[in-house]
Design a protein around this motif. Sequence first.
Motif, short mmCIF file in Angstrom:
data_model
loop_
_atom_site.label_atom_id
_atom_site.label_comp_id
_atom_site.label_asym_id
_atom_site.label_seq_id
_atom_site.Cartn_x
_atom_site.Cartn_y
_atom_site.Cartn_z
N HIS A 182 0.91 -1.40 -0.02
CA HIS A 182 0.09 0.12 0.00
C HIS A 182 0.94 1.34 -0.04
O HIS A 182 1.84 1.52 0.96
CB HIS A 182 -0.81 0.14 1.22
N LEU A 183 0.83 2.10 -1.13
CA LEU A 183 1.66 3.36 -1.10
C LEU A 183 0.91 4.45 -0.22
O LEU A 183 -0.24 4.87 -0.30
CB LEU A 183 1.89 3.72 -2.51
N VAL A 184 1.68 4.97 0.74
CA VAL A 184 0.97 5.91 1.59
C VAL A 184 2.13 7.17 1.64
O VAL A 184 3.25 7.06 1.90
CB VAL A 184 0.98 5.56 2.98
N ASP A 185 1.32 8.29 0.67
CA ASP A 185 2.24 9.44 0.69
C ASP A 185 1.82 10.32 1.88
O ASP A 185 0.57 10.99 2.17
CB ASP A 185 1.86 10.09 -0.53
N SER A 186 2.78 10.75 2.70
CA SER A 186 2.62 11.53 4.12
C SER A 186 2.92 13.13 4.00
O SER A 186 2.67 13.75 4.95
CB SER A 186 3.35 10.82 5.20
N THR A 187 3.09 13.43 2.50
CA THR A 187 3.49 14.89 2.50
C THR A 187 2.43 15.73 3.01
O THR A 187 2.80 16.75 3.71
CB THR A 187 3.48 15.09 0.87
N GLU A 188 1.27 15.54 2.85
CA GLU A 188 -0.01 16.46 3.18
C GLU A 188 -0.53 15.97 4.49
O GLU A 188 -1.84 16.54 4.70
CB GLU A 188 -0.87 16.71 2.23
N LEU A 189 -0.22 14.83 5.19
CA LEU A 189 -0.88 14.10 5.99
C LEU A 189 -0.49 14.49 7.53
O LEU A 189 0.80 14.54 7.62
CB LEU A 189 -1.04 12.52 5.76
N THR A 190 -1.15 14.33 8.43
CA THR A 190 -0.43 14.19 9.96
C THR A 190 -0.09 13.04 10.38
O THR A 190 -0.62 11.97 9.56
CB THR A 190 -1.68 14.93 11.08
N ILE A 191 0.45 13.12 11.25
CA ILE A 191 1.02 11.77 11.74
C ILE A 191 -0.32 10.77 12.11
O ILE A 191 -0.25 9.58 11.91
CB ILE A 191 1.98 11.59 13.32
N GLU A 192 -1.36 11.45 12.84
CA GLU A 192 -2.43 10.67 13.20
C GLU A 192 -3.33 10.16 12.01
O GLU A 192 -3.79 9.00 11.95
CB GLU A 192 -3.53 11.72 14.03
N GLN A 193 -3.37 11.02 10.83
CA GLN A 193 -4.06 10.53 9.72
C GLN A 193 -3.18 9.44 9.08
O GLN A 193 -3.76 8.46 8.50
CB GLN A 193 -4.10 11.64 8.72
N VAL A 194 -1.88 9.54 9.01
CA VAL A 194 -1.30 8.31 8.54
C VAL A 194 -1.41 7.18 9.25
O VAL A 194 -1.37 5.86 8.56
CB VAL A 194 0.56 8.61 8.25
N LEU A 195 -1.34 7.25 10.66
CA LEU A 195 -1.50 6.26 11.64
C LEU A 195 -2.81 5.57 11.34
O LEU A 195 -2.86 4.11 11.15
CB LEU A 195 -1.29 6.67 13.15
N GLU A 196 -3.73 6.12 11.17
CA GLU A 196 -5.26 5.54 11.05
C GLU A 196 -5.12 4.74 9.62
O GLU A 196 -6.10 3.89 9.50
CB GLU A 196 -6.21 6.60 11.01
N ARG A 197 -4.56 5.40 8.72
CA ARG A 197 -4.66 4.77 7.31
C ARG A 197 -3.79 3.51 7.30
O ARG A 197 -4.39 2.23 6.78
CB ARG A 197 -3.90 5.47 6.38
N ILE A 198 -2.56 3.31 8.05
CA ILE A 198 -2.11 2.18 8.12
C ILE A 198 -2.91 1.24 9.00
O ILE A 198 -3.02 -0.04 8.65
CB ILE A 198 -0.54 2.20 8.81
N LEU A 199 -3.36 1.63 9.91
CA LEU A 199 -4.34 0.60 10.77
C LEU A 199 -5.41 0.18 9.89
O LEU A 199 -5.91 -0.85 10.35
CB LEU A 199 -4.68 1.28 12.09
N SER A 200 -6.08 0.99 9.26
CA SER A 200 -7.30 0.34 8.42
C SER A 200 -6.89 -0.63 7.66
O SER A 200 -7.53 -1.36 7.09
CB SER A 200 -7.64 1.59 7.63
N TYR A 201 -5.66 -0.65 6.90
CA TYR A 201 -5.22 -1.65 6.20
C TYR A 201 -4.88 -3.01 6.76
O TYR A 201 -5.16 -3.99 6.72
CB TYR A 201 -3.85 -1.28 5.59
N THR A 202 -4.40 -2.81 8.34
CA THR A 202 -4.29 -4.16 9.13
C THR A 202 -5.62 -4.64 9.52
O THR A 202 -5.86 -5.83 9.83
CB THR A 202 -3.44 -3.68 10.48
N ARG A 203 -6.53 -3.89 9.62
CA ARG A 203 -7.98 -4.24 9.78
C ARG A 203 -8.44 -5.21 8.78
O ARG A 203 -9.42 -5.95 9.15
CB ARG A 203 -8.83 -3.14 10.03
#
Length: 217
Positions: A196-217
Amino acid sequence: MPVIAIDGPSGAGKGTLSRLVAKRLGYHLLDSGALYRLTALAAMNAGADLDDPEAVATVARHLDVRFDAAGEDTRILLQEQDVSRDIRTEAVSMNASRVAAYPPVREALLQRQRDFRQAPGLVADGRDMGTTVFPDAGVKIFLTASPEARAERRYLQLREKGEKVDMDALVADIRERDKRDSERAVSPLKPASDAHLVDSTELTIEQVLERILSYTR
């Protein structure tokens, strides 16, 4: 045993996000980039001959290391002693570069990294976790950000330490490192085909964390 592999270039936030994911899930943590420094430090402490690849490889195979993600920063424990600062000294850095060039050491550390795969699961932070070390990882993340965004983060870190830095030089250094890492012959920096490609340029740490956790679910 579940593995979440988080790869990406320097400055993308892999270390912070890996620690947060491990903490949230109660998983073990592997900071693969620290292992060569740890090998160098352990070899120095043991009085091993750093010019002998096999002697250093023996140290690498038996590294007693643990990464503690419980606090605000990851604590790196060698034989249960916190060596988070020790592995950043100039002497350790120089010796880490030396031992990283030894094929027997790289082979030993490949297996040592895989040994971190223990219950209830592992979050593996690095550059080739999803492609080389854990190609069967259940979740693979390739975390990136623009060179400018990564340079700005590094700039702020260095400013906080009171260091004078040049933003243009930081951007140039990051671009050069990306080129070198992606073109190297062994385990080049690249996303796994199923990452899964995640570009954190415009995202906060919390937003990136939630996106990664959504993939783990």
